[in-house]
Write a protein that holds these residues in place. Structure first.
Motif, short mmCIF file in Angstrom:
data_model
loop_
_atom_site.label_atom_id
_atom_site.label_comp_id
_atom_site.label_asym_id
_atom_site.label_seq_id
_atom_site.Cartn_x
_atom_site.Cartn_y
_atom_site.Cartn_z
N PRO A 143 4.00 110.52 37.43
CA PRO A 143 4.68 109.59 36.32
C PRO A 143 3.54 109.35 35.38
O PRO A 143 3.67 109.34 33.99
CB PRO A 143 5.46 108.62 36.80
N ALA A 144 2.44 108.73 35.66
CA ALA A 144 1.38 108.18 34.94
C ALA A 144 0.82 109.46 34.09
O ALA A 144 0.51 109.41 33.01
CB ALA A 144 0.51 107.30 35.68
N GLY A 145 0.59 110.79 34.48
CA GLY A 145 -0.07 111.59 34.19
C GLY A 145 1.10 112.19 33.10
O GLY A 145 0.43 112.58 31.93
N LEU A 146 2.20 112.36 33.24
CA LEU A 146 3.21 112.73 32.27
C LEU A 146 3.29 111.93 31.22
O LEU A 146 3.38 112.40 30.05
CB LEU A 146 4.61 112.78 32.92
N ALA A 147 3.31 110.66 31.36
CA ALA A 147 3.44 109.37 30.15
C ALA A 147 1.94 109.78 29.39
O ALA A 147 2.08 109.67 28.25
CB ALA A 147 3.37 108.20 30.91
N ALA A 148 0.85 109.98 29.79
CA ALA A 148 -0.34 110.21 29.17
C ALA A 148 -0.30 111.55 28.44
O ALA A 148 -0.65 111.49 27.22
CB ALA A 148 -1.75 110.37 30.21
N GLY A 149 0.43 112.54 28.85
CA GLY A 149 0.59 113.84 28.22
C GLY A 149 1.61 113.86 27.18
O GLY A 149 1.45 114.02 26.10
N ALA A 150 2.72 112.89 27.26
CA ALA A 150 3.68 112.73 26.27
C ALA A 150 2.83 111.72 25.17
O ALA A 150 3.29 112.04 24.11
CB ALA A 150 4.88 111.74 26.96
N ALA A 151 2.03 110.64 25.44
CA ALA A 151 1.46 110.19 24.52
C ALA A 151 0.68 111.07 23.65
O ALA A 151 0.35 111.07 22.36
CB ALA A 151 0.58 108.95 25.04
N LEU A 152 -0.03 112.11 24.31
CA LEU A 152 -1.21 112.95 23.65
C LEU A 152 -0.20 113.96 22.79
O LEU A 152 -0.60 114.31 21.66
CB LEU A 152 -1.72 113.65 24.89
N ALA A 153 0.88 114.35 23.48
CA ALA A 153 1.79 115.22 22.48
C ALA A 153 2.19 114.42 21.21
O ALA A 153 2.09 114.97 20.20
CB ALA A 153 2.88 115.71 23.23
N ASP A 154 2.55 113.22 21.38
CA ASP A 154 3.06 112.60 20.21
C ASP A 154 1.62 112.27 19.21
O ASP A 154 1.93 112.51 18.12
CB ASP A 154 3.51 110.98 20.72
N ASP A 155 0.59 111.94 19.84
CA ASP A 155 -0.77 111.79 19.01
C ASP A 155 -0.78 113.06 17.92
O ASP A 155 -1.38 113.14 16.91
CB ASP A 155 -1.84 111.48 19.70
N HIS A 156 -0.56 114.40 18.64
CA HIS A 156 -0.85 115.67 18.03
C HIS A 156 0.41 116.17 17.36
O HIS A 156 0.40 117.44 17.03
CB HIS A 156 -1.40 116.51 19.12
N ASP A 157 1.56 115.43 17.51
CA ASP A 157 2.75 116.00 16.67
C ASP A 157 3.25 117.38 16.98
O ASP A 157 3.45 118.07 16.34
CB ASP A 157 2.49 115.90 15.22
N VAL A 158 3.24 117.06 18.52
CA VAL A 158 3.84 118.68 19.18
C VAL A 158 4.87 118.04 20.15
O VAL A 158 4.77 117.04 20.56
CB VAL A 158 2.64 119.47 19.71
N ARG A 159 5.54 119.17 20.81
CA ARG A 159 6.61 118.90 21.64
C ARG A 159 6.41 119.61 22.94
O ARG A 159 6.09 120.82 22.84
CB ARG A 159 8.00 119.11 21.05
#
Length: 177
Positions: free
Chosen positions: A68-84
């Motif tokens: 879950p921590a890895g996925l949360a980091a990925g979701a934050a990275l996706a938000d930072d780069h404006d991708v889904r």
């Protein structure tokens, strides 16, 4: 996967913090093989650097990991780069996640489970690309997490192998469905 393993991965991902969007290691120098449209699956995605890189290229990405921590980091990275990216928590020791259909690109980087090899091959759409890299016994010491010589080529021999390398403790294979 034992709960202790999940906790270990969560601690590692939290300690490493935000990732960086990067192509899969095995594709460096071969980026022309990466489709710019279609569906992609990133298996054992960790902190999501590959998944976000693929989404930024225009792919519809599903990213799977146990942490879950890895996925949360990925979701934050996706938000930072404006991708889904669609993030899926799944314990791959329990089998391949029941995702729908096949993918134009399947990536599995630095995760080895020979029991999943048939499912990885089956997830590649006709004409799609499989990119898999693992730790290897070739040029390194052995161990249960390292692929034996020729393991990837034998496991994915039904696909059209585009590139295969073993050495310096690493192995990768690129193949078309």
């Amino acid at each position: 996967m034992a709960e202790a393993d999940r906790e270990r991965w969560d601690a590692k991902h939290r300690a490493l913090g935000a990732g960086t969007p990067l192509p899969p290691d095995a594709l460096r120098g071969r980026l022309d093989l990466v489709p710019s449209t279609g569906r992609a699956l990133d298996v054992a995605c960790g902190r999501g650097g590959v998944a976000v890189w693929l989404a930024a290229r225009g792919l519809d990405v599903v990213a799977v990991d146990v942490s879950p921590a890895g996925l949360a980091a990925g979701a934050a990275l996706a938000d930072d780069h404006d991708v889904r990216v669609r993030w899926v928590e799944a314990d791959l020791d329990g089998g391949f996640p029941d995702e729908d259909g096949t993918y134009d690109l399947v990536v599995c980087q630095r995760f080895r489970d020979p029991a999943l090899y048939p499912a990885l091959a089956a997830a590649v759409a006709p004409g799609g690309l499989l990119v898999i890299s693992v730790r290897s016994e070739v040029g390194d010491e052995g161990g249960r997490f390292r692929a034996a010589p020729g393991e990837l080529a034998a496991a994915f021999g039904d696909l059209e192998v585009l590139a295969h390398h073993e050495g310096d403790g690493e192995a990768y294979l690129l193949a078309r469905g």
